[in-house]
Design a protein around this motif. Sequence first.
Motif, mmCIF file in Angstrom:
data_model
loop_
_atom_site.group_PDB
_atom_site.id
_atom_site.type_symbol
_atom_site.label_atom_id
_atom_site.label_comp_id
_atom_site.label_asym_id
_atom_site.label_seq_id
_atom_site.Cartn_x
_atom_site.Cartn_y
_atom_site.Cartn_z
ATOM 1 N N ASN A 315 0.802 -1.225 0.000
ATOM 2 C CA ASN A 315 0.000 0.000 0.000
ATOM 3 C C ASN A 315 0.840 1.284 0.000
ATOM 4 O O ASN A 315 0.410 2.303 -0.548
ATOM 5 C CB ASN A 315 -0.939 0.008 1.214
ATOM 6 C CG ASN A 315 -1.897 -1.157 1.213
ATOM 7 O OD1 ASN A 315 -2.302 -1.639 0.139
ATOM 8 N ND2 ASN A 315 -2.289 -1.628 2.389
ATOM 9 N N GLY A 318 4.166 0.291 -2.965
ATOM 10 C CA GLY A 318 3.676 -0.045 -4.302
ATOM 11 C C GLY A 318 4.219 -1.333 -4.874
ATOM 12 O O GLY A 318 4.201 -1.545 -6.097
ATOM 13 N N GLN A 341 11.102 0.809 -6.471
ATOM 14 C CA GLN A 341 10.027 1.721 -6.101
ATOM 15 C C GLN A 341 10.552 2.895 -5.269
ATOM 16 O O GLN A 341 10.125 4.037 -5.437
ATOM 17 C CB GLN A 341 8.939 0.973 -5.335
ATOM 18 C CG GLN A 341 8.116 0.012 -6.177
ATOM 19 C CD GLN A 341 7.338 0.754 -7.242
ATOM 20 O OE1 GLN A 341 7.704 0.706 -8.433
ATOM 21 N NE2 GLN A 341 6.287 1.449 -6.852
#
Length: 416
Positions: A315, A318, A341
């Motif tokens: 969450n 990602g 990420q």
Amino acid sequence: MNASIITIGDEILIGQIIDTNSSYIAKALDKIGVSINEMLSISDEKQHILNTLKQLQNKVDLVIITGGLGPTKDDITKKTFCKYFEDELVENDSVLLHVKEIIEGFYKRPITQINRDQALVPSKATVLFNKVGTAPGMWIKKENTVYVSLPGVPYEMKYLVDEVIVPKLISEYNRASIVHKTIMTYGRGESLIAEQIEDWEDNLPEHIKLAYLPSPGKVRLRLSSKGFDEKVLNEEIDFQVQKLHEIIGEIIIGTENDQPIENVVSDLLRKENRTLAVAESCTGGRIAQLLTAIPGASVFFKGGVVCYATESKINVLGVSEDLISMHSVVSKQVAESMATQAKKIFKSDYAIATTGNAGPEKGDSDVEVGTVFIAFATPNGVFSEEFNFGQPREKVTGRAVNKGFEILYKEILKKE
């Protein structure tokens, strides 16, 4: 010149506080050529203090004592000094004036008898004026030993050591030079290093001593020597360090006198005008903590995410839920996705990601306890390495942090 360091206080003996004073004093004395024979922590008990003072009499040149100089009844160092030195307490006018200035000027209240008693010192003592507190230090010589009593409050002790004790020792005593150089190595265990440098170690000059200082993920090699020609000592140690580089240079990061590895990495990032981000799971933010403790870290450190639980990796960071389901939360694929990420979110040149089972329980993955994946997103792509750091938990996280810095350092040096 040799010394013993004593800390007085039951709070140290029962583990209520950690004795940081002894370490600070030892480092300060070592820098000016005073050898430390021992460090002792003793109780706030009169006879115990007296016995300790007697035991050290004429065995060392200098005894430095911290603690027991406060205004309350449990602080008995001054009275015990009087007993040992067959002395009496007298009021020192300069100390009393200073105490009044602090109590009445800063605290805005009348001075009490307890405050006034801070100005009482043994008549035979040389008073060490404490500008940052109310308790003065004391310097008394008996036969061949100097006894110095300092406040236990760390910032007061540091002031007296740096501004009074060290200058006084330098001006009044001839001291040998003590030279240390500590080599920082990462990525190889103590026993393997010892095997590789055995011939070099066996051929060290007698006056140069080697000590191994291992900790998770790194081993420090300290070379020490003592003599009256500091220049010659430094040249001899530097020569041995050069020979050491020829044997294990690939794991040497620098010297401890310079800075720890996180500072070495930060300096390299600044030099190359590169930035870094982190995504930490099993290391719990320790990489970011070390980086942000460096002044000016915002120049190279863009930020980080502590995505400890699986859902936070999904969450917040990602990472694909399907990727986690397919490969496990502790895996090469997830570590590399975390690094990618983080690099993307923070728009950094490099990113480090950690995910693993630090133990003692497995958590959200079935991989073996102690397993850690460390991933690195770089300007040229992403890669990861798998490790098993064993147990206990503290060892796993400590070695993961050091290994992350070590690999990043070598990667930046490639200069794509």
